[in-house]
Design a protein around this motif. Sequence first.
Motif, mmCIF file in Angstrom:
data_model
loop_
_atom_site.group_PDB
_atom_site.id
_atom_site.type_symbol
_atom_site.label_atom_id
_atom_site.label_comp_id
_atom_site.label_asym_id
_atom_site.label_seq_id
_atom_site.Cartn_x
_atom_site.Cartn_y
_atom_site.Cartn_z
ATOM 1 N N ASP A 245 -30.284 -27.678 -66.917
ATOM 2 C CA ASP A 245 -31.176 -29.823 -66.963
ATOM 3 C C ASP A 245 -29.479 -29.632 -65.699
ATOM 4 O OD1 ASP A 245 -32.429 -30.186 -69.032
ATOM 5 O OD2 ASP A 245 -30.510 -30.404 -70.212
ATOM 6 N N ASP A 246 -28.975 -29.518 -65.563
ATOM 7 C CA ASP A 246 -27.485 -29.656 -64.522
ATOM 8 C C ASP A 246 -27.356 -28.734 -62.856
ATOM 9 O OD1 ASP A 246 -26.189 -27.898 -66.273
ATOM 10 O OD2 ASP A 246 -24.180 -28.110 -66.202
ATOM 11 N N GLY A 247 -28.196 -27.832 -62.894
ATOM 12 C CA GLY A 247 -28.010 -26.537 -62.447
ATOM 13 C C GLY A 247 -29.157 -25.407 -62.258
ATOM 14 N N TYR A 248 -28.011 -24.197 -62.535
ATOM 15 C CA TYR A 248 -28.605 -22.835 -62.267
ATOM 16 C C TYR A 248 -27.599 -22.177 -63.027
ATOM 17 C CZ TYR A 248 -32.334 -24.688 -59.380
ATOM 18 O OH TYR A 248 -33.334 -25.164 -59.002
ATOM 19 N N ILE A 249 -27.909 -21.443 -63.854
ATOM 20 C CA ILE A 249 -26.989 -20.164 -64.654
ATOM 21 C C ILE A 249 -27.148 -19.144 -63.935
ATOM 22 C CG2 ILE A 249 -27.747 -20.395 -66.500
ATOM 23 C CD1 ILE A 249 -25.145 -20.164 -67.798
ATOM 24 N N THR A 250 -26.527 -18.362 -63.540
ATOM 25 C CA THR A 250 -26.777 -16.459 -63.273
ATOM 26 C C THR A 250 -25.598 -16.081 -64.193
ATOM 27 O OG1 THR A 250 -27.164 -15.326 -62.038
ATOM 28 C CG2 THR A 250 -25.518 -16.218 -61.089
ATOM 29 N N TYR A 251 -25.582 -14.399 -64.655
ATOM 30 C CA TYR A 251 -24.914 -14.152 -65.809
ATOM 31 C C TYR A 251 -24.124 -12.661 -64.145
ATOM 32 C CZ TYR A 251 -25.868 -16.739 -69.251
ATOM 33 O OH TYR A 251 -26.148 -17.920 -70.053
ATOM 34 N N PHE A 252 -23.524 -11.857 -64.706
ATOM 35 C CA PHE A 252 -22.800 -10.939 -64.274
ATOM 36 C C PHE A 252 -22.074 -10.202 -65.634
ATOM 37 C CE2 PHE A 252 -19.738 -14.161 -63.405
ATOM 38 C CZ PHE A 252 -18.422 -13.681 -64.034
ATOM 39 N N LYS A 253 -21.659 -9.046 -65.772
ATOM 40 C CA LYS A 253 -20.947 -8.123 -66.265
ATOM 41 C C LYS A 253 -19.693 -8.527 -67.329
ATOM 42 C CE LYS A 253 -22.159 -3.358 -64.948
ATOM 43 N NZ LYS A 253 -21.681 -2.276 -64.674
ATOM 44 N N GLN A 254 -19.286 -9.903 -66.764
ATOM 45 C CA GLN A 254 -17.755 -10.162 -67.609
ATOM 46 C C GLN A 254 -17.596 -11.313 -67.591
ATOM 47 O OE1 GLN A 254 -17.867 -8.437 -64.174
ATOM 48 N NE2 GLN A 254 -16.813 -7.074 -64.688
ATOM 49 N N GLY A 255 -18.783 -12.435 -67.438
ATOM 50 C CA GLY A 255 -19.229 -13.697 -67.629
ATOM 51 C C GLY A 255 -20.647 -14.257 -67.248
ATOM 52 N N TYR A 256 -20.466 -15.649 -66.153
ATOM 53 C CA TYR A 256 -21.858 -16.302 -65.480
ATOM 54 C C TYR A 256 -21.180 -17.195 -64.723
ATOM 55 C CZ TYR A 256 -20.655 -19.894 -69.185
ATOM 56 O OH TYR A 256 -19.687 -20.944 -70.067
ATOM 57 N N MET A 257 -22.096 -17.321 -63.776
ATOM 58 C CA MET A 257 -21.681 -18.321 -62.754
ATOM 59 C C MET A 257 -22.687 -19.728 -62.814
ATOM 60 S SD MET A 257 -20.912 -16.673 -59.110
ATOM 61 C CE MET A 257 -19.648 -15.251 -59.305
ATOM 62 N N THR A 258 -21.818 -20.703 -62.633
ATOM 63 C CA THR A 258 -22.938 -21.429 -62.662
ATOM 64 C C THR A 258 -23.248 -22.605 -61.318
ATOM 65 O OG1 THR A 258 -21.155 -23.468 -62.992
ATOM 66 C CG2 THR A 258 -22.854 -22.604 -64.978
ATOM 67 N N PHE A 259 -24.318 -23.187 -61.255
ATOM 68 C CA PHE A 259 -24.605 -23.714 -59.570
ATOM 69 C C PHE A 259 -25.172 -25.604 -59.404
ATOM 70 C CE2 PHE A 259 -24.545 -19.942 -59.752
ATOM 71 C CZ PHE A 259 -24.168 -19.419 -58.300
ATOM 72 N N ASP A 260 -25.130 -25.997 -58.932
ATOM 73 C CA ASP A 260 -25.819 -27.462 -58.676
ATOM 74 C C ASP A 260 -27.502 -27.322 -58.509
ATOM 75 O OD1 ASP A 260 -25.454 -27.346 -56.846
ATOM 76 O OD2 ASP A 260 -24.655 -29.559 -56.104
ATOM 77 N N TYR A 261 -28.012 -28.402 -58.604
ATOM 78 C CA TYR A 261 -29.288 -28.387 -58.146
ATOM 79 C C TYR A 261 -29.509 -27.756 -56.774
ATOM 80 C CZ TYR A 261 -27.880 -32.515 -55.943
ATOM 81 O OH TYR A 261 -27.383 -33.934 -54.940
ATOM 82 N N LEU A 262 -28.169 -28.286 -56.145
ATOM 83 C CA LEU A 262 -28.278 -27.524 -54.079
ATOM 84 C C LEU A 262 -28.200 -25.985 -54.595
ATOM 85 C CD1 LEU A 262 -27.236 -30.427 -52.378
ATOM 86 C CD2 LEU A 262 -29.637 -29.699 -52.370
ATOM 87 N N MET A 263 -28.049 -25.730 -55.469
ATOM 88 C CA MET A 263 -27.420 -23.803 -55.926
ATOM 89 C C MET A 263 -26.039 -23.467 -55.253
ATOM 90 S SD MET A 263 -29.053 -21.440 -57.568
ATOM 91 C CE MET A 263 -30.111 -21.547 -57.466
ATOM 92 N N ARG A 264 -24.475 -24.959 -55.555
ATOM 93 C CA ARG A 264 -23.738 -24.348 -55.227
ATOM 94 C C ARG A 264 -22.559 -24.864 -56.007
ATOM 95 N NH1 ARG A 264 -23.232 -30.877 -52.010
ATOM 96 N NH2 ARG A 264 -23.782 -31.111 -53.904
ATOM 97 N N LEU A 265 -22.020 -23.329 -55.472
ATOM 98 C CA LEU A 265 -21.061 -22.939 -56.579
ATOM 99 C C LEU A 265 -19.991 -24.310 -57.387
ATOM 100 C CD1 LEU A 265 -20.586 -20.571 -58.784
ATOM 101 C CD2 LEU A 265 -18.081 -20.755 -56.456
ATOM 102 N N THR A 266 -20.163 -23.983 -58.714
ATOM 103 C CA THR A 266 -19.616 -25.295 -59.612
ATOM 104 C C THR A 266 -18.516 -24.724 -60.523
ATOM 105 O OG1 THR A 266 -21.418 -25.105 -61.513
ATOM 106 C CG2 THR A 266 -21.565 -26.941 -59.482
ATOM 107 N N GLY A 267 -19.104 -23.160 -60.738
ATOM 108 C CA GLY A 267 -17.642 -22.974 -62.218
ATOM 109 C C GLY A 267 -17.779 -21.027 -62.142
ATOM 110 N N ILE A 268 -16.632 -20.374 -62.551
ATOM 111 C CA ILE A 268 -17.252 -19.250 -62.830
ATOM 112 C C ILE A 268 -16.405 -19.447 -63.967
ATOM 113 C CG2 ILE A 268 -16.405 -16.820 -62.640
ATOM 114 C CD1 ILE A 268 -16.080 -17.657 -59.593
ATOM 115 N N ALA A 269 -17.154 -18.365 -65.590
ATOM 116 C CA ALA A 269 -16.169 -18.441 -66.828
ATOM 117 C C ALA A 269 -16.428 -16.691 -67.078
ATOM 118 C CB ALA A 269 -17.269 -19.264 -67.535
ATOM 119 N N TYR A 270 -15.193 -16.271 -67.906
ATOM 120 C CA TYR A 270 -15.046 -15.267 -68.037
ATOM 121 C C TYR A 270 -15.375 -15.310 -69.246
ATOM 122 C CZ TYR A 270 -13.411 -14.177 -62.927
ATOM 123 O OH TYR A 270 -13.533 -14.105 -61.763
ATOM 124 N N TYR A 271 -15.780 -14.155 -69.856
ATOM 125 C CA TYR A 271 -15.845 -14.186 -71.731
ATOM 126 C C TYR A 271 -14.532 -13.893 -72.047
ATOM 127 C CZ TYR A 271 -21.009 -13.160 -70.601
ATOM 128 O OH TYR A 271 -22.061 -13.101 -70.521
#
Length: 586
Positions: A245-271
């Motif tokens: 709803d608020d943009g995009y998300i992609t995962y890596f081994k240790q967590g995930y990254m979130t992006f807005d609707y323009l595909m700009r980085l908005t956050g990094i989360a580590y498990y």
Amino acid sequence: MRKILFSIIIFVTAIATAQVPRWIIHPSYDSIKMLGNGYYVVSKNNQFGMLDSSEKVVLPIQYDSISVFNSHHALLFSAGKCVGYVSDEGKVTDISEFRCEISGINRFSCGYLVIFNNSGYYYVNAETGERIGPLSFAAPFSENYAWVRVPNSLKHVLDGSSTYHVMSAKTGELVKLALGEYDSDDIDFISSCSNGKSIIVLKKRFYEYEYKTNSLIPLSTDGNPENKKSRVMALERPLNVSQRDDGYITYFKQGYMTFDYLMRLTGIAYYGQDPKHVEVAKDVIEKPQSSLTPRSYADTPLLGLVYDGTEILSAQFDKVSLLWGDQALVMQNGKYGLVGVDRNAKLSFSLNDNLNIGFEHKTVNTMLKATCPPYMDTKLMTISSTDDGYIINVDTRKENTNVETSVLTYACTLKIPEEIGLEPSPTSTEFVLNYDGLKFSPFKLNFNKWYINNYEVLLASHQISGSELIADIVVKNNAKNDGTNYFYDVDISASDSVACKFNKVNEGLYKATFSGWRGDLVYFTVGIQEDGCPQLVYPFPVKTRNTSQKDAGNTPKVIPKVRIKTPSAPVHKPASSTKKIMVIPK
């Protein structure tokens, strides 16, 4: 002799000024949206068009929707397709021949619009209309950069192989990235530019690319890529960028990254750790501080409008919203309009040429004048009074417009007030201007009022005859002759202990007989009452000894008192003719 002829000038008081509210857009639309740059999107029956600040039609009401302005342009939609765009100067560019749809966001970014059709993705230059493409994919520009996928073959743009690249909005060309041991074919993913940086995935490893320094920095779980023990962020599966709803998300081994609707980085989360938020640079449009506020009332659901703390429009609107600078969106009778305030113009009301008012007889005729900016059409103006004592004679209406002002004048009949004296006393009255469907707040005019006494009362003679005091009293009306007879009653009376009889001998001469007094003086009064005017009372003390004829002129002068009407006094019809005001400096 008791003679008082009052007339006074006191300068420049009966005047009021105010700012000028007016319609920017008259209330005849289902919706109005401010686009900036002096343009407004309006709608009727689910169709949209555009007006400028003079209510001139820039676009006819025939579109399904119109976007907000961005990069000085707004998009035009019809039948679900973008058919063109309009500049903030009113120039329309038709792109309906492309038969395209909008990709990403419904606006220009950095001067480019992303569109796509069966041939691929394109950038359209807002100023020139030039197209760049076809591309396998084109992202909206952010901070003058956009990531694109360039097809390896023009044969299969949409379903063939392609490579990630970055394009510059300044040149419209691909940017050569400093990727070290990697090249463009090694890019698995690239985000939009934010704060001068993009996230790049190279052979399943995450990096941060800084455009200013052309630096490629590997991302690690502890934020220290120089630490060989830190685990480098890497994909655990094939790249998958999912929309939410608020943009995009992609995962890596240790967590995930979130992006807005323009595909700009908005956050990094580590498990196992709290997410780290990244601030995204935003296009901030500061809203000017509004000098307008709505006003509510206890006795009506309708709203008025206040400007700089002063009410300028009285209760008349269903809604007041979207206050922007000196403009307010209002609903009147179920339709939306836009009200603005002209800071550089004022309108003024004046009464009696800004002089104070002395009343004589029952009424005074004076001039009411509204002076307005020249663009205000006097034919659209009417004026009403909030006070029954101030009657606007509508058949005397006069209009005058020149390059500097528009002036509307009326002759105004003022009834003599219920309470009035011979000395100037402060008073006020209010008038309301109705202009072009707007009801202005009442204009309050402050001035002084008094009653002009045109009468002379003279004790011509008096004598003692036995136990009676006989007095001859002369009453004169010195008002200028305007062809009207002003009738008045004379009443002569003494204190309760003194009997008084009087009769009218001829026009202006009265004979009074007093008896039963005690002491050396007889006190009596002569009252003069014009129909509808305050009663004037003249007191006379008369000596009862040494009462020879020569004493008649030695009686001390006493200023007459004005007997004030009470609220229960009868209401009199105003005189049909006009009496001029006599004036002398204060």
